[in-house]
Design a protein around this motif. Sequence first.
Motif, PDB file in Angstrom:
ATOM      1  N   VAL A  65       0.861  -1.179   0.000  1.00  0.00           N
ATOM      2  CA  VAL A  65       0.000   0.000   0.000  1.00  0.00           C
ATOM      3  C   VAL A  65       0.897   1.228   0.000  1.00  0.00           C
ATOM      4  N   ALA A  66       0.738   2.075  -0.995  1.00  0.00           N
ATOM      5  CA  ALA A  66       1.523   3.304  -1.067  1.00  0.00           C
ATOM      6  C   ALA A  66       0.905   4.372  -0.173  1.00  0.00           C
ATOM      7  N   ARG A  67       1.669   5.356   0.178  1.00  0.00           N
ATOM      8  CA  ARG A  67       1.164   6.462   0.993  1.00  0.00           C
ATOM      9  C   ARG A  67       0.052   7.191   0.234  1.00  0.00           C
ATOM     10  N   GLY A  68      -1.052   7.434   0.917  1.00  0.00           N
ATOM     11  CA  GLY A  68      -2.159   8.145   0.305  1.00  0.00           C
ATOM     12  C   GLY A  68      -2.964   7.329  -0.696  1.00  0.00           C
ATOM     13  N   GLU A  69      -2.734   6.028  -0.741  1.00  0.00           N
ATOM     14  CA  GLU A  69      -3.395   5.156  -1.708  1.00  0.00           C
ATOM     15  C   GLU A  69      -4.509   4.347  -1.048  1.00  0.00           C
ATOM     16  N   VAL A  70      -5.509   3.939  -1.839  1.00  0.00           N
ATOM     17  CA  VAL A  70      -6.544   3.029  -1.370  1.00  0.00           C
ATOM     18  C   VAL A  70      -6.366   1.695  -2.079  1.00  0.00           C
ATOM     19  N   LEU A  71      -6.180   0.639  -1.295  1.00  0.00           N
ATOM     20  CA  LEU A  71      -6.072  -0.716  -1.818  1.00  0.00           C
ATOM     21  C   LEU A  71      -7.339  -1.483  -1.486  1.00  0.00           C
ATOM     22  N   GLY A  72      -7.974  -2.080  -2.481  1.00  0.00           N
ATOM     23  CA  GLY A  72      -9.112  -2.947  -2.243  1.00  0.00           C
ATOM     24  C   GLY A  72      -8.642  -4.377  -2.061  1.00  0.00           C
ATOM     25  N   LEU A  73      -8.978  -4.975  -0.912  1.00  0.00           N
ATOM     26  CA  LEU A  73      -8.642  -6.371  -0.632  1.00  0.00           C
ATOM     27  C   LEU A  73      -9.951  -7.154  -0.728  1.00  0.00           C
ATOM     28  N   VAL A  74     -10.076  -7.965  -1.786  1.00  0.00           N
ATOM     29  CA  VAL A  74     -11.377  -8.504  -2.177  1.00  0.00           C
ATOM     30  C   VAL A  74     -11.361 -10.025  -2.216  1.00  0.00           C
ATOM     31  N   GLY A  75     -12.497 -10.624  -1.884  1.00  0.00           N
ATOM     32  CA  GLY A  75     -12.654 -12.074  -1.991  1.00  0.00           C
ATOM     33  C   GLY A  75     -13.896 -12.522  -1.259  1.00  0.00           C
ATOM     34  N   GLU A  76     -14.294 -13.766  -1.503  1.00  0.00           N
ATOM     35  CA  GLU A  76     -15.448 -14.325  -0.806  1.00  0.00           C
ATOM     36  C   GLU A  76     -15.134 -14.518   0.675  1.00  0.00           C
ATOM     37  N   SER A  77     -16.162 -14.784   1.460  1.00  0.00           N
ATOM     38  CA  SER A  77     -15.962 -15.082   2.884  1.00  0.00           C
ATOM     39  C   SER A  77     -15.031 -16.279   3.018  1.00  0.00           C
ATOM     40  N   GLY A  78     -14.059 -16.167   3.920  1.00  0.00           N
ATOM     41  CA  GLY A  78     -13.104 -17.239   4.124  1.00  0.00           C
ATOM     42  C   GLY A  78     -11.892 -17.173   3.213  1.00  0.00           C
ATOM     43  N   SER A  79     -11.785 -16.095   2.428  1.00  0.00           N
ATOM     44  CA  SER A  79     -10.650 -15.992   1.498  1.00  0.00           C
ATOM     45  C   SER A  79      -9.356 -15.585   2.195  1.00  0.00           C
ATOM     46  N   GLY A  80      -9.459 -15.073   3.419  1.00  0.00           N
ATOM     47  CA  GLY A  80      -8.263 -14.695   4.171  1.00  0.00           C
ATOM     48  C   GLY A  80      -7.991 -13.213   4.219  1.00  0.00           C
ATOM     49  N   LYS A  81      -8.918 -12.402   3.690  1.00  0.00           N
ATOM     50  CA  LYS A  81      -8.650 -10.961   3.627  1.00  0.00           C
ATOM     51  C   LYS A  81      -8.646 -10.315   5.016  1.00  0.00           C
ATOM     52  N   SER A  82      -9.653 -10.593   5.835  1.00  0.00           N
ATOM     53  CA  SER A  82      -9.678 -10.022   7.192  1.00  0.00           C
ATOM     54  C   SER A  82      -8.562 -10.607   8.051  1.00  0.00           C
ATOM     55  N   LEU A  83      -8.326 -11.902   7.903  1.00  0.00           N
ATOM     56  CA  LEU A  83      -7.280 -12.571   8.676  1.00  0.00           C
ATOM     57  C   LEU A  83      -5.916 -11.946   8.391  1.00  0.00           C
ATOM     58  N   SER A  84      -5.671 -11.629   7.123  1.00  0.00           N
ATOM     59  CA  SER A  84      -4.390 -11.027   6.747  1.00  0.00           C
ATOM     60  C   SER A  84      -4.195  -9.680   7.426  1.00  0.00           C
ATOM     61  N   MET A  85      -5.255  -8.871   7.462  1.00  0.00           N
ATOM     62  CA  MET A  85      -5.117  -7.540   8.046  1.00  0.00           C
ATOM     63  C   MET A  85      -5.094  -7.594   9.574  1.00  0.00           C
ATOM     64  N   LEU A  86      -5.742  -8.582  10.171  1.00  0.00           N
ATOM     65  CA  LEU A  86      -5.612  -8.761  11.622  1.00  0.00           C
ATOM     66  C   LEU A  86      -4.180  -9.143  11.979  1.00  0.00           C
ATOM     67  N   ALA A  87      -3.525  -9.887  11.084  1.00  0.00           N
ATOM     68  CA  ALA A  87      -2.109 -10.210  11.297  1.00  0.00           C
ATOM     69  C   ALA A  87      -1.263  -8.948  11.240  1.00  0.00           C
ATOM     70  N   VAL A  88      -1.587  -8.051  10.307  1.00  0.00           N
ATOM     71  CA  VAL A  88      -0.870  -6.771  10.217  1.00  0.00           C
ATOM     72  C   VAL A  88      -1.033  -5.985  11.507  1.00  0.00           C
TER      73      VAL A  88
END
Length: 335
Positions: free
Chosen positions: A35-58
């Motif tokens: 993610v660049a400074r001042g940028e919006v990144l869309g993290l997309v996928g069906e439920s269970g794809s790992g998107k929320s889990l990845s950001m909780l790890a962050v």
Amino acid sequence: MTDARSNILDVRGLRIAIPGRDGERVAVSNVDFEVARGEVLGLVGESGSGKSLSMLAVMGLLPRNMQVTGSVRFDGQELLGLPARQMRSIRGGRIAMVFQDPMTALNPVMTVGAQIAEAIRLHNPSLSRRALRARAVGLLELVSIPMPEQRFDQYPHEFSGGMRQRVVIAIAVANDPELLIADEPTTALDVTIQAQIVEIFDRLRREKGLAIVLITHDLGLVAGLADRITILYSGRVAERGAIEAVFRRPRHPYTAGLLAAVPSIDSTSERLHAIDGTPPSLAARPSGCQFHPRCAFALPVCAERDPDFQWFGQSMAACHRAAEALPMAGGDDGR
């Protein structure tokens, strides 16, 4: 891919495993994004794809029994393995998160103003009560809450769903973070309120230079706000790149299927496209490409080995047939 020097967040080789009696279950595997400074990144996928889990790890918010490896660098600093005290100083200060359900994110027995002031006080303990109140009222005004002075002393149940979500955003940006993670921030809201929340995020990005990771399954929302997109499937990256490049010519059948499921006023079909089947469970991951059991374009090799990523200008995809002009769902000629 953006210049690493301009990135506020760099995630490389992220792997999240859950130990069990019969061995570990890998929930996220070899995930890369930035993610660049001042940028919006869309993290997309069906439920269970790992998107929320990845950001909780962050954020360092996963349970201790989960095994997280790889690299998560924030402004050049490695976060994985960082002592809890140092992580707390970053979390809520330089990195903040807007959770999906504002009613459960807010304390029902505390006034809205007190909750915002508490978030400010945690990182600014020397501020006076008057200064805390002034700052909290200013934040309510920033997120377009009407009559912020009066609303400061009200409780969450006195707010509508959309206003509660704005309060959660106000709490998240209370300490001027550099990175905001928004987890399905508009899911429970009607279309009009969704548009207002999107406008707030866009204004925060423009006025404060805030970088945002937007976790969602709503490609329409991503199209209106994000600069780049990362598509996750079964804990792995399927495709990523600039919004325009991915939306104009999806290279992975899963991405094409998701795009075809978005309602369009230009569509001549009476029914929306649906991807056949369901995502695999952690206990029954398929061999090779994770998507091949649901893919209409699968080849024998797809079940035998993982595809390598291929670059296509401003996007990249992990698909054995990514370079072909397949008649993918949602496009008659593959363009």
